[in-house]
Design an enzyme around this catalytic site. Structure first.
Site, PDB file in Angstrom:
ATOM      1  N   GLN A 258       0.826  -1.203   0.000  1.00  0.00           N
ATOM      2  CA  GLN A 258       0.000   0.000   0.000  1.00  0.00           C
ATOM      3  C   GLN A 258       0.863   1.256   0.000  1.00  0.00           C
ATOM      4  O   GLN A 258       0.522   2.261  -0.625  1.00  0.00           O
ATOM      5  CB  GLN A 258      -0.935  -0.009   1.211  1.00  0.00           C
ATOM      6  CG  GLN A 258      -2.170   0.841   1.051  1.00  0.00           C
ATOM      7  CD  GLN A 258      -3.062   0.348  -0.076  1.00  0.00           C
ATOM      8  OE1 GLN A 258      -2.950  -0.784  -0.531  1.00  0.00           O
ATOM      9  NE2 GLN A 258      -3.947   1.196  -0.552  1.00  0.00           N
TER      10      GLN A 258
ATOM     11  N   HIS B 191     -51.577  24.628   2.034  1.00  0.00           N
ATOM     12  CA  HIS B 191     -51.410  23.193   1.787  1.00  0.00           C
ATOM     13  C   HIS B 191     -52.713  22.462   2.095  1.00  0.00           C
ATOM     14  O   HIS B 191     -53.206  21.644   1.309  1.00  0.00           O
ATOM     15  CB  HIS B 191     -50.280  22.620   2.651  1.00  0.00           C
ATOM     16  CG  HIS B 191     -48.901  22.917   2.145  1.00  0.00           C
ATOM     17  ND1 HIS B 191     -48.398  24.187   2.044  1.00  0.00           N
ATOM     18  CD2 HIS B 191     -47.919  22.083   1.707  1.00  0.00           C
ATOM     19  CE1 HIS B 191     -47.166  24.134   1.574  1.00  0.00           C
ATOM     20  NE2 HIS B 191     -46.847  22.861   1.355  1.00  0.00           N
TER      21      HIS B 191
ATOM     22  N   ASP C  89      -7.607  -5.092  -4.929  1.00  0.00           N
ATOM     23  CA  ASP C  89      -7.212  -4.058  -5.890  1.00  0.00           C
ATOM     24  C   ASP C  89      -7.459  -4.497  -7.325  1.00  0.00           C
ATOM     25  O   ASP C  89      -7.588  -3.652  -8.214  1.00  0.00           O
ATOM     26  CB  ASP C  89      -5.723  -3.734  -5.729  1.00  0.00           C
ATOM     27  CG  ASP C  89      -5.448  -2.784  -4.578  1.00  0.00           C
ATOM     28  OD1 ASP C  89      -6.404  -2.173  -4.075  1.00  0.00           O
ATOM     29  OD2 ASP C  89      -4.276  -2.655  -4.190  1.00  0.00           O
TER      30      ASP C  89
ATOM     31  N   GLU D  76      -9.742   3.581   4.438  1.00  0.00           N
ATOM     32  CA  GLU D  76     -10.129   3.061   3.138  1.00  0.00           C
ATOM     33  C   GLU D  76     -10.096   1.534   3.146  1.00  0.00           C
ATOM     34  O   GLU D  76     -11.046   0.872   2.721  1.00  0.00           O
ATOM     35  CB  GLU D  76      -9.151   3.612   2.092  1.00  0.00           C
ATOM     36  CG  GLU D  76      -9.413   3.140   0.679  1.00  0.00           C
ATOM     37  CD  GLU D  76      -8.316   3.583  -0.273  1.00  0.00           C
ATOM     38  OE1 GLU D  76      -8.568   3.580  -1.489  1.00  0.00           O
ATOM     39  OE2 GLU D  76      -7.202   3.933   0.191  1.00  0.00           O
ATOM     40  N   HIS D  77      -8.993   0.949   3.614  1.00  0.00           N
ATOM     41  CA  HIS D  77      -8.844  -0.502   3.708  1.00  0.00           C
ATOM     42  C   HIS D  77      -8.536  -0.892   5.149  1.00  0.00           C
ATOM     43  O   HIS D  77      -7.701  -0.252   5.794  1.00  0.00           O
ATOM     44  CB  HIS D  77      -7.669  -1.006   2.852  1.00  0.00           C
ATOM     45  CG  HIS D  77      -7.708  -0.575   1.432  1.00  0.00           C
ATOM     46  ND1 HIS D  77      -7.027   0.538   0.967  1.00  0.00           N
ATOM     47  CD2 HIS D  77      -8.332  -1.116   0.359  1.00  0.00           C
ATOM     48  CE1 HIS D  77      -7.226   0.664  -0.331  1.00  0.00           C
ATOM     49  NE2 HIS D  77      -8.022  -0.316  -0.731  1.00  0.00           N
TER      50      HIS D  77
ATOM     51  N   HIS E 174       2.126   3.096  -3.403  1.00  0.00           N
ATOM     52  CA  HIS E 174       1.282   3.902  -4.291  1.00  0.00           C
ATOM     53  C   HIS E 174       1.887   5.288  -4.507  1.00  0.00           C
ATOM     54  O   HIS E 174       2.065   5.731  -5.628  1.00  0.00           O
ATOM     55  CB  HIS E 174      -0.128   4.029  -3.715  1.00  0.00           C
ATOM     56  CG  HIS E 174      -1.020   2.890  -4.050  1.00  0.00           C
ATOM     57  ND1 HIS E 174      -1.473   2.650  -5.321  1.00  0.00           N
ATOM     58  CD2 HIS E 174      -1.536   1.899  -3.281  1.00  0.00           C
ATOM     59  CE1 HIS E 174      -2.245   1.572  -5.330  1.00  0.00           C
ATOM     60  NE2 HIS E 174      -2.293   1.094  -4.117  1.00  0.00           N
TER      61      HIS E 174
END
Length: 403
Positions: A246, A390, A331, A301-302, A249
């Site tokens: 990870q 109304h 992924d 995220e993960h 990236h």
């Protein structure tokens, strides 16, 4: 690499805002977005030339896409086909369905699901080509029935173009950065405006998405990647590999181990030597209560954890359970979408899905009998709110028939 102890102070330090919220980044992104919105094509060309050394034409021909597919190695094409097929299978099950609900006699509500007309799928063009992101953004749009799916990538490699083609993209354009987001939101001579922009990106892309959001729908904040591994079982070598995967990236990505076993943290630290001890990996030790609280503050995220019951205590966009559930599998080929909210966005939603590419609207049909059967509660509530007009719009119907 220091192993740190989870405390209220260190947790607050760890739960920091992502780079796309940096005032300098937002200021730079706003200048580009404003320029493209006001000057259109001329500004787009300027910023693409200045920031990415890309000149028009931006749209890659259909023939060019097919050439890219043919130039992609056969084993890579097979892998792309597998990823597309699995993503389609999951997305098909996630697709919202139209429905007709008979609330009571004479009161019918129809729920209509309609695909958006045109969307932009952003595929980052940074350190690595990302065909998987082309698959993950385009497939749910295609399954949802979007007719015009435009992929944006500042430097699309042949494998990215091949993946976009296989996933069902209508076009691929060599556009990137905040300027691409602005072009998609507001339109230029060479790129028509879209209904929605989806996909991950760097801090400037993410900031630009937030800036155009009042004018053009976006998916969510999908900035630099995040992973939290919560483990007491190991194995340390596998955990180190997941953290390093990870972290590669980009430098803004965050990879975090949380554990109650100091020995495991030390073993993971030792194994990270083989991966060059990436600077964006951090190791934390705390008790179970502290770990759960920290994960839920992060809403990563993960998340990778040892047991299913652990996943039920925590909030994350996607969770991998057990040692064989490698995050990298998600992924590429599990079928679950890897475009996920970051920066705490998982507190309110999960990953990209067909629902992000449709409009759900309702049609309400009442007969005379239906209206008369619920008129009492309608009038009572309208009068309780002081909205006499109304109530009058109901009563006028009760007092007569259509002329």
């Amino acid at each position: 690499m220091t192993i740190r102890t989870i405390t209220a102070r260190t947790a607050a330090e760890l739960v920091r805002r992502d780079p796309s919220r940096d005032p300098a980044v937002v200021r730079q992104a706003r200048a580009i977005v404003t320029d493209v919105r006001e000057r259109g094509e001329n500004a787009l060309r300027l910023w693409m030339r200045r920031l990415d050394s890309v000149r028009p034409p931006f749209v890659i021909s259909r023939r060019g896409l097919h050439r890219a597919w043919n130039a992609t190695p056969r084993d890579v094409r097979r892998a792309i086909d597998t990823a597309v097929r699995h993503a389609q299978r999951v997305a098909a099950q996630q697709m919202p369905a139209s429905s007709v609900i008979k609330v009571r006699p004479g009161v019918v509500i129809e729920s209509h699901v309609t695909a958006l007309s045109r969307v932009a799928c952003y595929v980052p063009g940074g350190r690595f080509p990302l065909p998987s992101t082309a698959v993950m953004t385009v497939v749910p749009a295609s399954v949802a029935g979007v007719k015009d799916i435009a992929v944006l990538c500042p430097s699309p490699s042949p494998v990215v173009m091949a993946a976009a083609l296989a996933a069902g993209a209508t076009s691929v354009s060599r556009l990137g950065g905040a300027q691409a987001i602005a072009a998609a939101a507001y339109g230029t001579t060479s790129f028509a405006a879209v209904d929605k922009i989806v996909g991950p990106g760097n801090a400037w892309v993410t900031a630009a998405k937030m800036l155009v959001a009042p004018d053009c729908a976006i998916d969510f904040r999908a900035g630099p990647s995040e992973i939290v591994v919560w483990s007491n079982d190991g194995p340390a070598e596998w955990i180190a590999a997941d953290l390093a995967a990870q972290a590669e990236h980009d430098r803004a990505a965050r990879a975090i181990l949380v554990t109650s076993r100091l020995r495991l943290a030390k073993d993971v630290r030792d194994r990270l030597k083989a991966h060059g001890r990436p600077s964006n990996v951090s190791l934390w030790v705390g008790n179970r209560r502290e770990i759960v609280a920290l994960i839920n503050q992060l809403a990563p995220e993960h998340l990778v954890c040892d047991r299913l019951e652990d996943s039920r205590l925590t909030v994350a966009a996607t969770t991998f359970v057990g040692p064989w559930s490698a995050q990298a599998a998600g992924d590429y080929c599990t079928g679950s979408n890897h475009v996920l909210p970051t920066g705490g966005g998982a507190r309110v939603r999960g990953g990209l899905a067909p629902a992000d590419f449709v409009r759900v609207s309702t049609i309400q049909t009442l007969t005379e009998r239906g209206l008369r059967s619920i008129a009492g509660p309608i009038v009572t509530l309208a009068e309780a709110e002081g909205l006499r007009a109304h109530a009058r719009s109901i009563n006028i119907r009760l007092q007569g028939r259509l002329p």
